[in-house]
Scaffold this motif. Structure first.
Motif, PDB file in Angstrom:
ATOM      1  N   TRP A   1       0.863  -1.184   0.000  1.00  0.00           N
ATOM      2  CA  TRP A   1       0.000   0.000   0.000  1.00  0.00           C
ATOM      3  C   TRP A   1       0.890   1.220   0.000  1.00  0.00           C
ATOM      4  O   TRP A   1       1.928   1.245   0.686  1.00  0.00           O
ATOM      5  CB  TRP A   1      -0.911   0.008   1.225  1.00  0.00           C
ATOM      6  CG  TRP A   1      -1.906   1.143   1.250  1.00  0.00           C
ATOM      7  CD1 TRP A   1      -1.727   2.385   1.778  1.00  0.00           C
ATOM      8  CD2 TRP A   1      -3.230   1.137   0.696  1.00  0.00           C
ATOM      9  NE1 TRP A   1      -2.857   3.153   1.599  1.00  0.00           N
ATOM     10  CE2 TRP A   1      -3.795   2.409   0.935  1.00  0.00           C
ATOM     11  CE3 TRP A   1      -3.994   0.157   0.027  1.00  0.00           C
ATOM     12  CZ2 TRP A   1      -5.081   2.743   0.536  1.00  0.00           C
ATOM     13  CZ3 TRP A   1      -5.272   0.500  -0.377  1.00  0.00           C
ATOM     14  CH2 TRP A   1      -5.812   1.764  -0.118  1.00  0.00           C
TER      15      TRP A   1
ATOM     16  N   MET B   1      -8.301   2.420  -3.445  1.00  0.00           N
ATOM     17  CA  MET B   1      -7.827   3.804  -3.433  1.00  0.00           C
ATOM     18  C   MET B   1      -8.615   4.600  -2.403  1.00  0.00           C
ATOM     19  O   MET B   1      -9.835   4.438  -2.269  1.00  0.00           O
ATOM     20  CB  MET B   1      -7.982   4.449  -4.811  1.00  0.00           C
ATOM     21  CG  MET B   1      -7.500   5.894  -4.876  1.00  0.00           C
ATOM     22  SD  MET B   1      -7.546   6.606  -6.561  1.00  0.00           S
ATOM     23  CE  MET B   1      -9.332   6.658  -6.860  1.00  0.00           C
TER      24      MET B   1
ATOM     25  N   PHE C   1      -3.308   4.225  -2.049  1.00  0.00           N
ATOM     26  CA  PHE C   1      -3.748   3.225  -3.023  1.00  0.00           C
ATOM     27  C   PHE C   1      -2.946   1.944  -2.838  1.00  0.00           C
ATOM     28  O   PHE C   1      -1.812   1.959  -2.341  1.00  0.00           O
ATOM     29  CB  PHE C   1      -3.578   3.742  -4.457  1.00  0.00           C
ATOM     30  CG  PHE C   1      -2.280   4.461  -4.705  1.00  0.00           C
ATOM     31  CD1 PHE C   1      -1.124   3.755  -4.995  1.00  0.00           C
ATOM     32  CD2 PHE C   1      -2.214   5.846  -4.626  1.00  0.00           C
ATOM     33  CE1 PHE C   1       0.085   4.415  -5.202  1.00  0.00           C
ATOM     34  CE2 PHE C   1      -1.015   6.519  -4.824  1.00  0.00           C
ATOM     35  CZ  PHE C   1       0.134   5.793  -5.114  1.00  0.00           C
TER      36      PHE C   1
ATOM     37  N   ALA D   1      -3.656  -1.694  -7.403  1.00  0.00           N
ATOM     38  CA  ALA D   1      -4.404  -0.636  -8.089  1.00  0.00           C
ATOM     39  C   ALA D   1      -3.469   0.282  -8.857  1.00  0.00           C
ATOM     40  O   ALA D   1      -3.753   0.693  -9.993  1.00  0.00           O
ATOM     41  CB  ALA D   1      -5.215   0.168  -7.069  1.00  0.00           C
ATOM     42  N   TYR D   2      -2.359   0.618  -8.248  1.00  0.00           N
ATOM     43  CA  TYR D   2      -1.385   1.517  -8.875  1.00  0.00           C
ATOM     44  C   TYR D   2      -0.834   0.899 -10.157  1.00  0.00           C
ATOM     45  O   TYR D   2      -0.774   1.557 -11.201  1.00  0.00           O
ATOM     46  CB  TYR D   2      -0.259   1.796  -7.888  1.00  0.00           C
ATOM     47  CG  TYR D   2       0.763   2.789  -8.385  1.00  0.00           C
ATOM     48  CD1 TYR D   2       0.461   4.142  -8.473  1.00  0.00           C
ATOM     49  CD2 TYR D   2       2.040   2.367  -8.753  1.00  0.00           C
ATOM     50  CE1 TYR D   2       1.396   5.059  -8.921  1.00  0.00           C
ATOM     51  CE2 TYR D   2       2.989   3.285  -9.198  1.00  0.00           C
ATOM     52  CZ  TYR D   2       2.661   4.621  -9.280  1.00  0.00           C
ATOM     53  OH  TYR D   2       3.594   5.525  -9.725  1.00  0.00           O
TER      54      TYR D   2
ATOM     55  N   VAL E   1      -7.613   4.983 -12.031  1.00  0.00           N
ATOM     56  CA  VAL E   1      -8.023   3.963 -11.057  1.00  0.00           C
ATOM     57  C   VAL E   1      -9.539   3.772 -11.115  1.00  0.00           C
ATOM     58  O   VAL E   1     -10.047   2.649 -11.140  1.00  0.00           O
ATOM     59  CB  VAL E   1      -7.575   4.348  -9.632  1.00  0.00           C
ATOM     60  CG1 VAL E   1      -8.220   3.432  -8.590  1.00  0.00           C
ATOM     61  CG2 VAL E   1      -6.057   4.268  -9.505  1.00  0.00           C
TER      62      VAL E   1
ATOM     63  N   TRP F   1     -13.051   2.418  -4.671  1.00  0.00           N
ATOM     64  CA  TRP F   1     -12.378   3.569  -4.076  1.00  0.00           C
ATOM     65  C   TRP F   1     -13.345   4.302  -3.158  1.00  0.00           C
ATOM     66  O   TRP F   1     -14.556   4.091  -3.210  1.00  0.00           O
ATOM     67  CB  TRP F   1     -11.864   4.517  -5.168  1.00  0.00           C
ATOM     68  CG  TRP F   1     -12.941   5.083  -6.059  1.00  0.00           C
ATOM     69  CD1 TRP F   1     -13.508   4.482  -7.152  1.00  0.00           C
ATOM     70  CD2 TRP F   1     -13.608   6.346  -5.901  1.00  0.00           C
ATOM     71  NE1 TRP F   1     -14.478   5.290  -7.700  1.00  0.00           N
ATOM     72  CE2 TRP F   1     -14.559   6.441  -6.959  1.00  0.00           C
ATOM     73  CE3 TRP F   1     -13.490   7.406  -4.996  1.00  0.00           C
ATOM     74  CZ2 TRP F   1     -15.382   7.557  -7.104  1.00  0.00           C
ATOM     75  CZ3 TRP F   1     -14.311   8.519  -5.144  1.00  0.00           C
ATOM     76  CH2 TRP F   1     -15.233   8.579  -6.198  1.00  0.00           C
TER      77      TRP F   1
END
Length: 227
Positions: free
Chosen positions: A95, A123, A163, A167-168, A189, A196
């Motif tokens: 994270w 996110m 995030f 996800a990144y 995202v 999110w």
């Protein structure tokens, strides 16, 4: 999934005066975390010509932070944030929490992100308010009149953004640019249908200075309020 390793990414350009305060707030957020979570703090020194490196190292030593200093001549915050994120991922962070060198995060900053990650969010969009000590009454009133800071707020700030590594990577990471890299990443995202959340529970305080490091960043917005 509950992250066991968090990377905190902080781009900095000539921020020797404000970096210690930022890192002290990150240290307080680390202390409020569950004890099994490791935190690696990556400060990206972008084209610094002052004592930012020494200020960061001294503050990290005093606060007991795991600090990783990177030096770059990228000259823009998007590239600097991308380099910091890449370093955090290389260290094994699951994270990433992003903030700025002129920002103070709340003590619940990291634990709340852990909780939201555990709930399935990829996110987290936090809120940012200007330091009232840096603004005159007119500027502050105009800013407050134009901002909604409740749950589900519409704002995206690189100074208060978290995030997952997944996800990144899925969104393609931060792109180079002098401003807007945070909004761009958040848009990708969201487009990838990654869960999110926008929350005011991790409200951060950033410098209210009118001359900042990103040409069209937070300081530029504050300058434009009176136009």
């Amino acid at each position: 999934m509950t992250p066991a390793h968090i990377g905190v990414v902080i781009p900095a350009r000539d921020e020797e005066e404000l970096l210690p305060r930022c890192l002290a707030s990150v240290a307080a957020a680390c202390q409020a975390l569950e004890p099994h979570v490791r935190v690696s703090v990556v400060v990206v020194l972008d084209s610094c010509a002052d004592g930012s490196a020494a200020a960061a190292a001294g503050a990290a030593l005093e606060q007991g932070l795991e600090l990783h200093l990177l030096e770059t001549a990228a000259g823009n915050v998007g590239a600097a944030r991308a380099e910091g994120a890449a370093a955090a991922l290389e260290l094994g962070a699951g994270w990433i929490a992003s903030t700025d060198a002129d920002t103070v995060v709340p003590a619940c900053w990291l634990q709340m992100q852990v909780n939201l990650a555990s709930a399935g969010y990829g996110m987290v969009l936090g809120t940012v308010v200007p330091d009232a000590r840096d603004l005159d009454a007119e500027h502050l009133a105009l800013w407050q009149a134009r901002h909604t800071l409740g749950e589900g707020h519409p704002h995206v700030h690189g100074a208060n953004l978290g995030f997952s590594a997944a996800a990144y990577r899925s969104a393609g990471g931060f792109k180079p640019g002098s401003t807007g890299e945070d909004v761009d990443l958040a848009s990708r995202v969201k487009a990838a249908a990654i869960p999110w959340i926008a929350t005011d529970w991790i409200r951060a305080v950033t410098s209210g200075r009118l001359t900042g490091r990103a040409p069209a960043g937070f300081s530029g917005y504050l300058r434009g309020l009176l136009k």
